[in-house]
Design a protein around this motif. Structure first.
Motif, PDB file in Angstrom:
ATOM      1  N   ALA A 182       1.173   0.846  -6.268  1.00 48.62           N
ATOM      2  CA  ALA A 182       0.358   0.995  -7.484  1.00 48.62           C
ATOM      3  C   ALA A 182       1.414   0.698  -8.844  1.00 48.62           C
ATOM      4  O   ALA A 182       0.730   0.132  -9.459  1.00 48.62           O
ATOM      5  CB  ALA A 182      -0.357   2.397  -7.456  1.00 48.62           C
ATOM      6  N   SER A 207       0.679  -1.152  -0.120  1.00 48.04           N
ATOM      7  CA  SER A 207       0.116   0.069  -0.113  1.00 48.04           C
ATOM      8  C   SER A 207       0.876   1.282   0.132  1.00 48.04           C
ATOM      9  O   SER A 207       0.235   2.316   0.313  1.00 48.04           O
ATOM     10  CB  SER A 207      -0.835  -0.009   1.311  1.00 48.04           C
ATOM     11  OG  SER A 207      -0.244  -0.161   2.410  1.00 48.04           O
ATOM     12  N   ASP A 234      -3.992   4.095  -5.883  1.00 46.20           N
ATOM     13  CA  ASP A 234      -3.925   5.273  -6.211  1.00 46.20           C
ATOM     14  C   ASP A 234      -5.036   5.667  -7.382  1.00 46.20           C
ATOM     15  O   ASP A 234      -4.685   5.275  -8.459  1.00 46.20           O
ATOM     16  CB  ASP A 234      -2.496   5.335  -6.424  1.00 46.20           C
ATOM     17  CG  ASP A 234      -2.122   6.977  -6.984  1.00 46.20           C
ATOM     18  OD1 ASP A 234      -3.089   7.701  -6.708  1.00 46.20           O
ATOM     19  OD2 ASP A 234      -0.916   7.298  -7.482  1.00 46.20           O
ATOM     20  N   GLU A 235      -6.164   6.311  -7.187  1.00 43.43           N
ATOM     21  CA  GLU A 235      -6.948   6.835  -7.840  1.00 43.43           C
ATOM     22  C   GLU A 235      -6.414   7.762  -9.053  1.00 43.43           C
ATOM     23  O   GLU A 235      -7.169   7.889  -9.921  1.00 43.43           O
ATOM     24  CB  GLU A 235      -8.213   7.343  -7.149  1.00 43.43           C
ATOM     25  CG  GLU A 235      -8.935   6.399  -6.303  1.00 43.43           C
ATOM     26  CD  GLU A 235     -10.230   6.980  -5.651  1.00 43.43           C
ATOM     27  OE1 GLU A 235     -10.379   8.099  -5.717  1.00 43.43           O
ATOM     28  OE2 GLU A 235     -10.942   6.197  -5.136  1.00 43.43           O
ATOM     29  N   ARG A 236      -5.432   8.282  -8.762  1.00 40.95           N
ATOM     30  CA  ARG A 236      -4.666   9.509  -9.534  1.00 40.95           C
ATOM     31  C   ARG A 236      -3.665   8.708 -10.500  1.00 40.95           C
ATOM     32  O   ARG A 236      -2.883   9.394 -11.054  1.00 40.95           O
ATOM     33  CB  ARG A 236      -4.396  10.543  -9.028  1.00 40.95           C
ATOM     34  CG  ARG A 236      -5.436  11.188  -8.147  1.00 40.95           C
ATOM     35  CD  ARG A 236      -5.128  12.558  -7.701  1.00 40.95           C
ATOM     36  NE  ARG A 236      -4.759  13.569  -8.872  1.00 40.95           N
ATOM     37  CZ  ARG A 236      -5.590  14.198  -9.432  1.00 40.95           C
ATOM     38  NH1 ARG A 236      -6.903  14.157  -9.626  1.00 40.95           N
ATOM     39  NH2 ARG A 236      -5.142  14.987 -10.517  1.00 40.95           N
ATOM     40  N   PHE A 237      -3.464   7.477 -10.709  1.00 37.91           N
ATOM     41  CA  PHE A 237      -2.461   6.871 -11.280  1.00 37.91           C
ATOM     42  C   PHE A 237      -2.915   6.453 -12.711  1.00 37.91           C
ATOM     43  O   PHE A 237      -3.409   5.474 -12.924  1.00 37.91           O
ATOM     44  CB  PHE A 237      -1.960   5.594 -10.528  1.00 37.91           C
ATOM     45  CG  PHE A 237      -0.988   4.785 -11.163  1.00 37.91           C
ATOM     46  CD1 PHE A 237       0.296   5.477 -11.616  1.00 37.91           C
ATOM     47  CD2 PHE A 237      -0.847   3.617 -11.346  1.00 37.91           C
ATOM     48  CE1 PHE A 237       1.127   4.825 -12.133  1.00 37.91           C
ATOM     49  CE2 PHE A 237       0.156   2.653 -11.813  1.00 37.91           C
ATOM     50  CZ  PHE A 237       1.342   3.304 -12.244  1.00 37.91           C
ATOM     51  N   GLU A 286       3.649   4.120  -1.521  1.00 32.96           N
ATOM     52  CA  GLU A 286       3.688   5.004  -2.774  1.00 32.96           C
ATOM     53  C   GLU A 286       4.166   4.220  -4.189  1.00 32.96           C
ATOM     54  O   GLU A 286       3.777   4.780  -5.197  1.00 32.96           O
ATOM     55  CB  GLU A 286       4.514   6.202  -2.661  1.00 32.96           C
ATOM     56  CG  GLU A 286       6.049   5.930  -2.260  1.00 32.96           C
ATOM     57  CD  GLU A 286       6.842   7.081  -2.158  1.00 32.96           C
ATOM     58  OE1 GLU A 286       7.002   7.908  -3.051  1.00 32.96           O
ATOM     59  OE2 GLU A 286       7.578   6.994  -1.190  1.00 32.96           O
TER      60      GLU A 286
END
Length: 281
Positions: free
Chosen positions: A137, A132, A167-170, A134
């Motif tokens: 993802a 989980s 990470d929803e912004r990945f 950084e």
């Protein structure tokens, strides 16, 4: 010639003998005292790695610098050397974050060599450290790609979904998920995912070409053609940049000629650079 004096054997010196066991000579020295059942018989680095751990002070190794060495190898497409550098960085790293980053990049290097089994193992090792963080993802989405190439398509989609959950912004995670969904015939869901990737800044020829293909599957032919034209324009600009760089490097003018495979790959990398590198660097 003279006859041999009897049939006696060649005489050996008779000393006091050695202690049992003789400590100064051991067929199984401690630095090689490893469990053979855990050694891959085709792993040519097992002895080197074992001796490294015995003979090199961990505190004397800068794992972050080894990581940079591996990344520099990646930049010049020396992927085999990169895998060695990343593995040593991971094994000597005292910081889990550095170790995880090294394992992820090792997986990427193996994938570049089409060694997908090894890539899968490296990404799983990265996730074992922290699933989980950084870097998790990135590990998940690269694992999804390696699994797909290895033929494990169901698992690939699961890990692509896990990447965007972490990470929803990945952006690349959304792109990979779109690809896997499209391959399964789930075009509407795939379009939603690829639109997310574009909104997050991942707008290059490869992404737009995939979006055009999805739109065609949905019967949106006019929009698909418009997107495909934009993708072609982007790819032509990238090709022109590569040609100009080649001409500057060799001091040549005139016609660019036919691009080889390495230059075509460079075009894709130019496009990726516009969005930021996908792999960890």
């Amino acid at each position: 010639m003279t006859d041999r004096e009897g049939d006696r054997e060649h005489p050996f010196s008779e000393g006091e003998g050695f202690d049992d066991p003789y400590e100064e000579f051991d067929l199984d020295p401690p630095e090689l005292g490893i469990d053979p059942s855990k050694v891959d018989p085709v792993d040519s680095r097992v002895v080197t790695d074992t001796l490294d751990e015995q003979n090199i002070d961990r505190g004397a190794v800068d794992a972050a610098e080894l990581l940079d060495v591996g990344l520099n190898y990646m930049q010049i497409n020396r992927f085999e050397q990169a895998t060695d550098a990343f593995e040593r960085a991971a094994r000597f790293a005292e910081d889990d974050r550095v170790a995880q980053e090294a394992w992820v990049n090792k997986g990427v290097a193996h994938a570049e060599l089409e060694e997908y089994d090894e890539a899968i193992g490296a990404h799983r090792e990265a996730l074992r450290i922290d699933d989980s963080s950084e870097h998790a993802a990135t590990a998940e989405t690269n694992l999804a790609y390696a699994l797909w190439e290895f033929g494990e398509t169901a698992q690939a989609l699961e890990h692509a979904e896990r990447a965007v959950e972490i990470d929803e912004r990945f952006a690349e995670g959304w792109f990979n998920r779109a690809f896997f969904l499209s391959e399964r015939g789930l075009a509407e869901e795939a379009l939603h995912c690829i639109d997310n990737a574009v909104r997050l800044g991942m707008r290059n020829a490869q992404v737009l070409e995939e979006k055009a293909r999805i739109l065609e599957e949905l019967g949106e032919y006019d929009e698909a053609e418009e997107i495909a034209d934009e993708a072609n324009e982007m790819r032509e600009r990238a090709e022109q940049r590569v040609v100009e760089e080649r001409q500057e490097m060799h001091g040549q003018g005139g016609q660019p000629g036919t691009m080889d495979d390495a230059e075509i790959e460079q075009v894709d990398r130019v496009q990726q650079d516009e969005d930021g590198e996908w792999r960890l660097e």
